[in-house]
Design a protein around this motif. Structure first.
Motif, PDB file in Angstrom:
ATOM      1  N   ASP A 178       0.831  -1.211   0.000  1.00 47.09           N
ATOM      2  CA  ASP A 178       0.000   0.000   0.000  1.00 47.09           C
ATOM      3  C   ASP A 178       0.863   1.257   0.000  1.00 47.09           C
ATOM      4  OD1 ASP A 178      -2.263  -1.578   0.048  1.00 47.09           O
ATOM      5  OD2 ASP A 178      -2.659  -1.290   2.195  1.00 47.09           O
ATOM      6  N   ILE A 179       1.899   1.265   0.808  1.00 49.11           N
ATOM      7  CA  ILE A 179       2.785   2.424   0.880  1.00 49.11           C
ATOM      8  C   ILE A 179       3.548   2.595  -0.439  1.00 49.11           C
ATOM      9  CG2 ILE A 179       4.850   3.333   2.033  1.00 49.11           C
ATOM     10  CD1 ILE A 179       3.738   2.159   4.641  1.00 49.11           C
ATOM     11  N   GLN A 180       3.942   1.498  -1.075  1.00 52.08           N
ATOM     12  CA  GLN A 180       4.626   1.594  -2.366  1.00 52.08           C
ATOM     13  C   GLN A 180       3.701   2.159  -3.440  1.00 52.08           C
ATOM     14  OE1 GLN A 180       6.081  -2.393  -2.890  1.00 52.08           O
ATOM     15  NE2 GLN A 180       8.046  -1.948  -1.913  1.00 52.08           N
ATOM     16  N   ASN A 181       2.420   1.766  -3.394  1.00 47.03           N
ATOM     17  CA  ASN A 181       1.455   2.325  -4.357  1.00 47.03           C
ATOM     18  C   ASN A 181       1.292   3.825  -4.137  1.00 47.03           C
ATOM     19  OD1 ASN A 181       1.024  -0.172  -5.485  1.00 47.03           O
ATOM     20  ND2 ASN A 181      -0.790  -0.602  -4.249  1.00 47.03           N
ATOM     21  N   ILE A 182       1.202   4.249  -2.891  1.00 44.64           N
ATOM     22  CA  ILE A 182       1.081   5.679  -2.581  1.00 44.64           C
ATOM     23  C   ILE A 182       2.337   6.413  -3.040  1.00 44.64           C
ATOM     24  CG2 ILE A 182       1.001   7.350  -0.685  1.00 44.64           C
ATOM     25  CD1 ILE A 182      -0.814   5.355   0.801  1.00 44.64           C
ATOM     26  N   ASN A 183       3.488   5.810  -2.840  1.00 45.52           N
ATOM     27  CA  ASN A 183       4.744   6.430  -3.262  1.00 45.52           C
ATOM     28  C   ASN A 183       4.786   6.614  -4.775  1.00 45.52           C
ATOM     29  OD1 ASN A 183       7.339   7.477  -3.089  1.00 45.52           O
ATOM     30  ND2 ASN A 183       8.283   5.456  -3.230  1.00 45.52           N
ATOM     31  N   SER A 184       4.343   5.616  -5.510  1.00 42.16           N
ATOM     32  CA  SER A 184       4.354   5.746  -6.979  1.00 42.16           C
ATOM     33  C   SER A 184       3.363   6.819  -7.440  1.00 42.16           C
ATOM     34  CB  SER A 184       4.059   4.402  -7.645  1.00 42.16           C
ATOM     35  OG  SER A 184       2.767   3.960  -7.301  1.00 42.16           O
ATOM     36  N   GLU A 185       2.182   6.902  -6.788  1.00 37.86           N
ATOM     37  CA  GLU A 185       1.220   7.963  -7.136  1.00 37.86           C
ATOM     38  C   GLU A 185       1.813   9.343  -6.858  1.00 37.86           C
ATOM     39  OE1 GLU A 185      -2.480   7.379  -5.120  1.00 37.86           O
ATOM     40  OE2 GLU A 185      -2.704   5.339  -5.890  1.00 37.86           O
ATOM     41  N   LEU A 186       2.465   9.499  -5.711  1.00 38.65           N
ATOM     42  CA  LEU A 186       3.069  10.787  -5.358  1.00 38.65           C
ATOM     43  C   LEU A 186       4.233  11.131  -6.288  1.00 38.65           C
ATOM     44  CD1 LEU A 186       2.998  10.640  -1.458  1.00 38.65           C
ATOM     45  CD2 LEU A 186       1.637  12.107  -2.943  1.00 38.65           C
ATOM     46  N   SER A 187       4.984  10.137  -6.720  1.00 34.85           N
ATOM     47  CA  SER A 187       6.079  10.388  -7.663  1.00 34.85           C
ATOM     48  C   SER A 187       5.532  10.886  -8.994  1.00 34.85           C
ATOM     49  CB  SER A 187       6.893   9.122  -7.883  1.00 34.85           C
ATOM     50  OG  SER A 187       7.507   8.727  -6.697  1.00 34.85           O
ATOM     51  N   LEU A 188       4.441  10.275  -9.458  1.00 31.60           N
ATOM     52  CA  LEU A 188       3.815  10.745 -10.703  1.00 31.60           C
ATOM     53  C   LEU A 188       3.280  12.167 -10.543  1.00 31.60           C
ATOM     54  CD1 LEU A 188       1.853   7.573 -11.884  1.00 31.60           C
ATOM     55  CD2 LEU A 188       3.846   8.616 -12.961  1.00 31.60           C
ATOM     56  N   GLU A 189       2.677  12.439  -9.402  1.00 33.80           N
ATOM     57  CA  GLU A 189       2.145  13.769  -9.143  1.00 33.80           C
ATOM     58  C   GLU A 189       3.269  14.806  -9.084  1.00 33.80           C
ATOM     59  OE1 GLU A 189      -0.610  15.761  -5.682  1.00 33.80           O
ATOM     60  OE2 GLU A 189      -0.870  13.638  -6.141  1.00 33.80           O
ATOM     61  N   LEU A 190       4.378  14.460  -8.468  1.00 33.94           N
ATOM     62  CA  LEU A 190       5.524  15.368  -8.398  1.00 33.94           C
ATOM     63  C   LEU A 190       6.097  15.630  -9.786  1.00 33.94           C
ATOM     64  CD1 LEU A 190       7.644  16.911  -6.699  1.00 33.94           C
ATOM     65  CD2 LEU A 190       8.958  14.783  -6.643  1.00 33.94           C
ATOM     66  N   ALA A 191       6.229  14.577 -10.575  1.00 34.49           N
ATOM     67  CA  ALA A 191       6.745  14.761 -11.940  1.00 34.49           C
ATOM     68  C   ALA A 191       5.808  15.654 -12.759  1.00 34.49           C
ATOM     69  CB  ALA A 191       6.916  13.402 -12.619  1.00 34.49           C
ATOM     70  N   ALA A 192       4.500  15.465 -12.576  1.00 29.06           N
ATOM     71  CA  ALA A 192       3.538  16.301 -13.303  1.00 29.06           C
ATOM     72  C   ALA A 192       3.625  17.752 -12.834  1.00 29.06           C
ATOM     73  CB  ALA A 192       2.127  15.759 -13.115  1.00 29.06           C
ATOM     74  N   ARG A 209     -18.639  24.019  -1.063  1.00 30.89           N
ATOM     75  CA  ARG A 209     -17.517  23.554  -0.253  1.00 30.89           C
ATOM     76  C   ARG A 209     -16.230  23.635  -1.070  1.00 30.89           C
ATOM     77  NH1 ARG A 209     -18.218  17.816   1.244  1.00 30.89           N
ATOM     78  NH2 ARG A 209     -19.529  17.717  -0.580  1.00 30.89           N
ATOM     79  N   PRO A 210     -15.129  23.909  -0.420  1.00 27.36           N
ATOM     80  CA  PRO A 210     -13.864  23.909  -1.163  1.00 27.36           C
ATOM     81  C   PRO A 210     -13.506  22.484  -1.597  1.00 27.36           C
ATOM     82  CG  PRO A 210     -13.467  24.263   1.179  1.00 27.36           C
ATOM     83  CD  PRO A 210     -14.949  24.272   0.974  1.00 27.36           C
ATOM     84  N   ALA A 211     -12.737  22.421  -2.621  1.00 19.61           N
ATOM     85  CA  ALA A 211     -12.341  21.102  -3.145  1.00 19.61           C
ATOM     86  C   ALA A 211     -11.535  20.344  -2.095  1.00 19.61           C
ATOM     87  CB  ALA A 211     -11.534  21.274  -4.426  1.00 19.61           C
ATOM     88  N   GLN A 212     -11.838  19.086  -1.974  1.00 19.64           N
ATOM     89  CA  GLN A 212     -11.146  18.236  -0.994  1.00 19.64           C
ATOM     90  C   GLN A 212      -9.809  17.808  -1.568  1.00 19.64           C
ATOM     91  OE1 GLN A 212     -12.291  17.555   1.988  1.00 19.64           O
ATOM     92  NE2 GLN A 212     -10.692  16.150   2.627  1.00 19.64           N
ATOM     93  N   THR A 213      -8.769  18.087  -0.860  1.00 21.47           N
ATOM     94  CA  THR A 213      -7.454  17.624  -1.309  1.00 21.47           C
ATOM     95  C   THR A 213      -7.298  16.156  -0.915  1.00 21.47           C
ATOM     96  OG1 THR A 213      -6.449  18.348   0.748  1.00 21.47           O
ATOM     97  CG2 THR A 213      -6.404  19.902  -1.086  1.00 21.47           C
ATOM     98  N   THR A 214      -6.517  15.461  -1.681  1.00 22.67           N
ATOM     99  CA  THR A 214      -6.337  14.020  -1.450  1.00 22.67           C
ATOM    100  C   THR A 214      -5.430  13.810  -0.254  1.00 22.67           C
ATOM    101  OG1 THR A 214      -6.518  13.652  -3.821  1.00 22.67           O
ATOM    102  CG2 THR A 214      -5.618  11.867  -2.491  1.00 22.67           C
ATOM    103  N   LEU A 215      -5.932  13.064   0.702  1.00 19.08           N
ATOM    104  CA  LEU A 215      -5.124  12.663   1.849  1.00 19.08           C
ATOM    105  C   LEU A 215      -4.802  11.189   1.692  1.00 19.08           C
ATOM    106  CD1 LEU A 215      -7.004  14.413   4.773  1.00 19.08           C
ATOM    107  CD2 LEU A 215      -4.884  15.129   3.697  1.00 19.08           C
ATOM    108  N   TYR A 216      -3.558  10.875   1.831  1.00 20.68           N
ATOM    109  CA  TYR A 216      -3.134   9.491   1.668  1.00 20.68           C
ATOM    110  C   TYR A 216      -3.072   8.818   3.029  1.00 20.68           C
ATOM    111  CZ  TYR A 216      -1.924  10.890  -3.017  1.00 20.68           C
ATOM    112  OH  TYR A 216      -1.989  11.344  -4.303  1.00 20.68           O
TER     113      TYR A 216
END
Length: 165
Positions: free
Chosen positions: A48-62, A93-100
């Motif tokens: 689960d943590i590795q999946n979150i890490n890969s999502e965050l890496s893609l988000e950072l690159a974007a 309501r303000p947009a909900q930011t993604t919490l991992y």
């Protein structure tokens, strides 16, 4: 008491020791199953943590390279670029930011087991118990005579004291 009875008592004591050690000891099946369950939980949490890490890496690159993504994040923070007009709508309501959710902290739990010393003491106690039972059985059958009531042992040719006629 013959040797077979002694060996049987030792066998029963050893059997009890091995049985206790394999079922409730430190390296028993119970402890093995507990450790396997902990291993499954840790590997699931790690994936689960590795999946979150890969999502965050893609988000950072974007965020570092894609202008459209940078602009959308800037709009969420109420920034506008030249030529854009800002329209504020109230009541939404303000947009909900993604919490991992990375899960809970997993701590190593020592499984409950019986110490090796107790297993050995139990095995020795059972061996002595069986030896005592076999000894008392021999005494009750008359195979072992305690005290001074021993039967005379005659060796050689028996001689009978028969009166002469």
């Amino acid at each position: 008491m013959n040797r077979a009875k002694y060996l049987a008592a030792i066998f029963f004591g050893t059997f009890v020791y091995v049985l206790l050690s394999m079922t409730f000891g430190q390296n028993s099946l119970h402890c093995y199953n507990k450790m396997e369950e902990q291993k499954r939980l840790i590997s699931r949490q790690t994936s689960d943590i590795q999946n979150i890490n890969s999502e965050l890496s893609l988000e950072l690159a974007a965020l570092q390279n894609d202008r459209a993504v940078i602009a959308s994040y800037a709009h969420k923070l109420d920034y506008v670029s030249e030529g854009e007009k800002l329209v504020k709508i109230t009541g939404l309501r303000p947009a909900q930011t993604t919490l991992y959710d990375t899960g809970t902290v997993l701590r190593h739990e020592e499984p409950d087991f019986i110490s090796e010393r107790i297993c050995k003491i139990a095995g020795l106690a059972f061996a002595l118990l069986f030896a005592l039972v076999f000894f008392l059985y021999d005494v009750s059958c008359g195979n072992i005579v305690l005290g001074k009531n021993k039967k005379p042992i005659v060796t050689g040719i028996p001689v009978y004291d028969i009166p002469q006629i």
